[in-house]
Design a protein around this motif. Structure first.
Motif, PDB file in Angstrom:
ATOM      1  N   ASP A 188      24.637  -3.591   7.157  1.00 60.30           N
ATOM      2  CA  ASP A 188      23.725  -3.161   8.218  1.00 60.30           C
ATOM      3  C   ASP A 188      22.281  -3.468   7.852  1.00 60.30           C
ATOM      4  O   ASP A 188      21.553  -4.057   8.642  1.00 60.30           O
ATOM      5  CB  ASP A 188      23.886  -1.664   8.495  1.00 60.30           C
ATOM      6  CG  ASP A 188      25.228  -1.325   9.133  1.00 60.30           C
ATOM      7  OD1 ASP A 188      25.869  -2.219   9.729  1.00 60.30           O
ATOM      8  OD2 ASP A 188      25.633  -0.149   9.032  1.00 60.30           O
ATOM      9  N   LEU A 189      21.876  -3.054   6.656  1.00 58.79           N
ATOM     10  CA  LEU A 189      20.505  -3.303   6.194  1.00 58.79           C
ATOM     11  C   LEU A 189      20.520  -3.700   4.728  1.00 58.79           C
ATOM     12  O   LEU A 189      21.297  -3.152   3.941  1.00 58.79           O
ATOM     13  CB  LEU A 189      19.644  -2.045   6.320  1.00 58.79           C
ATOM     14  CG  LEU A 189      19.393  -1.465   7.697  1.00 58.79           C
ATOM     15  CD1 LEU A 189      18.641  -0.130   7.580  1.00 58.79           C
ATOM     16  CD2 LEU A 189      18.602  -2.420   8.559  1.00 58.79           C
TER      17      LEU A 189
ATOM     18  N   GLU B 215      15.867   1.350   9.619  1.00 55.28           N
ATOM     19  CA  GLU B 215      14.988   0.436   8.877  1.00 55.28           C
ATOM     20  C   GLU B 215      13.542   0.937   8.902  1.00 55.28           C
ATOM     21  O   GLU B 215      12.876   0.972   7.863  1.00 55.28           O
ATOM     22  CB  GLU B 215      15.068  -0.960   9.498  1.00 55.28           C
ATOM     23  CG  GLU B 215      14.210  -1.980   8.799  1.00 55.28           C
ATOM     24  CD  GLU B 215      14.331  -3.365   9.430  1.00 55.28           C
ATOM     25  OE1 GLU B 215      13.715  -4.284   8.888  1.00 55.28           O
ATOM     26  OE2 GLU B 215      15.023  -3.529  10.455  1.00 55.28           O
ATOM     27  N   GLN B 216      13.064   1.361  10.057  1.00 57.15           N
ATOM     28  CA  GLN B 216      11.702   1.882  10.167  1.00 57.15           C
ATOM     29  C   GLN B 216      11.533   3.138   9.310  1.00 57.15           C
ATOM     30  O   GLN B 216      10.510   3.304   8.634  1.00 57.15           O
ATOM     31  CB  GLN B 216      11.371   2.190  11.628  1.00 57.15           C
ATOM     32  CG  GLN B 216      11.257   0.956  12.486  1.00 57.15           C
ATOM     33  CD  GLN B 216      11.220   1.292  13.974  1.00 57.15           C
ATOM     34  OE1 GLN B 216      10.838   2.387  14.366  1.00 57.15           O
ATOM     35  NE2 GLN B 216      11.631   0.343  14.800  1.00 57.15           N
TER      36      GLN B 216
ATOM     37  N   ALA C 197      11.965  -4.202   3.932  1.00 60.80           N
ATOM     38  CA  ALA C 197      13.095  -4.777   4.672  1.00 60.80           C
ATOM     39  C   ALA C 197      13.321  -6.223   4.237  1.00 60.80           C
ATOM     40  O   ALA C 197      12.374  -7.002   4.151  1.00 60.80           O
ATOM     41  CB  ALA C 197      12.821  -4.721   6.164  1.00 60.80           C
ATOM     42  N   ILE C 198      14.575  -6.565   3.968  1.00 59.77           N
ATOM     43  CA  ILE C 198      14.942  -7.934   3.599  1.00 59.77           C
ATOM     44  C   ILE C 198      15.757  -8.579   4.718  1.00 59.77           C
ATOM     45  O   ILE C 198      15.460  -9.677   5.155  1.00 59.77           O
ATOM     46  CB  ILE C 198      15.753  -7.955   2.281  1.00 59.77           C
ATOM     47  CG1 ILE C 198      14.970  -7.284   1.144  1.00 59.77           C
ATOM     48  CG2 ILE C 198      16.176  -9.376   1.927  1.00 59.77           C
ATOM     49  CD1 ILE C 198      13.628  -7.918   0.807  1.00 59.77           C
ATOM     50  N   ALA C 199      16.786  -7.887   5.197  1.00 58.76           N
ATOM     51  CA  ALA C 199      17.634  -8.432   6.259  1.00 58.76           C
ATOM     52  C   ALA C 199      18.331  -7.294   6.988  1.00 58.76           C
ATOM     53  O   ALA C 199      18.507  -6.204   6.460  1.00 58.76           O
ATOM     54  CB  ALA C 199      18.662  -9.390   5.665  1.00 58.76           C
ATOM     55  N   ARG C 200      18.755  -7.608   8.217  1.00 64.33           N
ATOM     56  CA  ARG C 200      19.484  -6.631   9.023  1.00 64.33           C
ATOM     57  C   ARG C 200      20.703  -7.303   9.629  1.00 64.33           C
ATOM     58  O   ARG C 200      20.646  -8.462  10.028  1.00 64.33           O
ATOM     59  CB  ARG C 200      18.592  -6.099  10.138  1.00 64.33           C
ATOM     60  CG  ARG C 200      19.267  -4.961  10.873  1.00 64.33           C
ATOM     61  CD  ARG C 200      18.562  -4.455  12.095  1.00 64.33           C
ATOM     62  NE  ARG C 200      17.111  -4.430  12.054  1.00 64.33           N
ATOM     63  CZ  ARG C 200      16.382  -4.301  13.147  1.00 64.33           C
ATOM     64  NH1 ARG C 200      16.942  -4.191  14.320  1.00 64.33           N
ATOM     65  NH2 ARG C 200      15.074  -4.282  13.063  1.00 64.33           N
TER      66      ARG C 200
ATOM     67  N   TYR D  29      19.991   1.648  16.407  1.00 66.25           N
ATOM     68  CA  TYR D  29      20.029   2.647  15.336  1.00 66.25           C
ATOM     69  C   TYR D  29      19.731   2.019  13.977  1.00 66.25           C
ATOM     70  O   TYR D  29      19.116   2.660  13.117  1.00 66.25           O
ATOM     71  CB  TYR D  29      21.350   3.409  15.356  1.00 66.25           C
ATOM     72  CG  TYR D  29      21.441   4.251  16.607  1.00 66.25           C
ATOM     73  CD1 TYR D  29      20.523   5.284  16.822  1.00 66.25           C
ATOM     74  CD2 TYR D  29      22.374   3.988  17.592  1.00 66.25           C
ATOM     75  CE1 TYR D  29      20.553   6.037  17.986  1.00 66.25           C
ATOM     76  CE2 TYR D  29      22.407   4.742  18.761  1.00 66.25           C
ATOM     77  CZ  TYR D  29      21.497   5.758  18.945  1.00 66.25           C
ATOM     78  OH  TYR D  29      21.516   6.504  20.099  1.00 66.25           O
ATOM     79  N   GLU D  30      20.130   0.770  13.786  1.00 66.68           N
ATOM     80  CA  GLU D  30      19.756   0.077  12.546  1.00 66.68           C
ATOM     81  C   GLU D  30      18.246  -0.090  12.468  1.00 66.68           C
ATOM     82  O   GLU D  30      17.647   0.061  11.408  1.00 66.68           O
ATOM     83  CB  GLU D  30      20.468  -1.270  12.462  1.00 66.68           C
ATOM     84  CG  GLU D  30      21.954  -1.134  12.187  1.00 66.68           C
ATOM     85  CD  GLU D  30      22.761  -2.372  12.515  1.00 66.68           C
ATOM     86  OE1 GLU D  30      22.174  -3.411  12.881  1.00 66.68           O
ATOM     87  OE2 GLU D  30      23.999  -2.293  12.420  1.00 66.68           O
TER      88      GLU D  30
END
Length: 122
Positions: free
Chosen positions: A41-42, A18-19, A28-31, A13-14
């Motif tokens: 989470d993001l 993100e998408q 996007a930097i990190a998850r 789901y993360e």
């Protein structure tokens, strides 16, 4: 096994969130960043603004919606984790643009809602 499946479900789901945010123009930097004070989470960028995102999934709303699951206490933990992450990466919150967003994913059709700037100071 249950914890592994729950973690894998969380990553799924993360990834969807993100998408979705990338399609809205964020980078996007990190998850799934674990740090003192909690988990992020993001971490995304919206132009010059750091965006810290909480992702919540609910298959059904029998016990409340996904948005309702993100309470004030959860948002405060998100804020503390974000400030710690910024500091540990050599940045001061006073000199950065930042905001806290929530992405909810609900139902079998995975309906996505994006709530921006959810942590408003009083």
């Amino acid at each position: 096994m249950h914890l592994f499946n729950k973690r894998r479900q969380g990553y799924h789901y993360e990834s969807l969130a993100e998408q979705y945010l990338q399609r809205q123009g964020l980078s996007a930097i990190a998850r799934n960043v674990h740090c003192r004070g909690g988990e992020l989470d993001l971490i995304m960028k919206d132009g010059d603004c750091w965006v810290f995102v909480e992702v919540k999934y609910r298959a059904h709303n029998r016990f409340g919606s996904a948005a309702e699951a993100v309470n004030r206490r959860k948002l405060q933990r998100l804020k503390h984790a974000a400030l710690y992450w910024l500091h540990s990466n050599g940045m001061a919150a006073e000199h950065c643009q930042l905001r806290f967003d929530v992405v909810t994913i609900e139902g079998t059709d995975h309906a996505i809602s994006w709530l921006t700037n959810t942590l408003v100071e009083e």
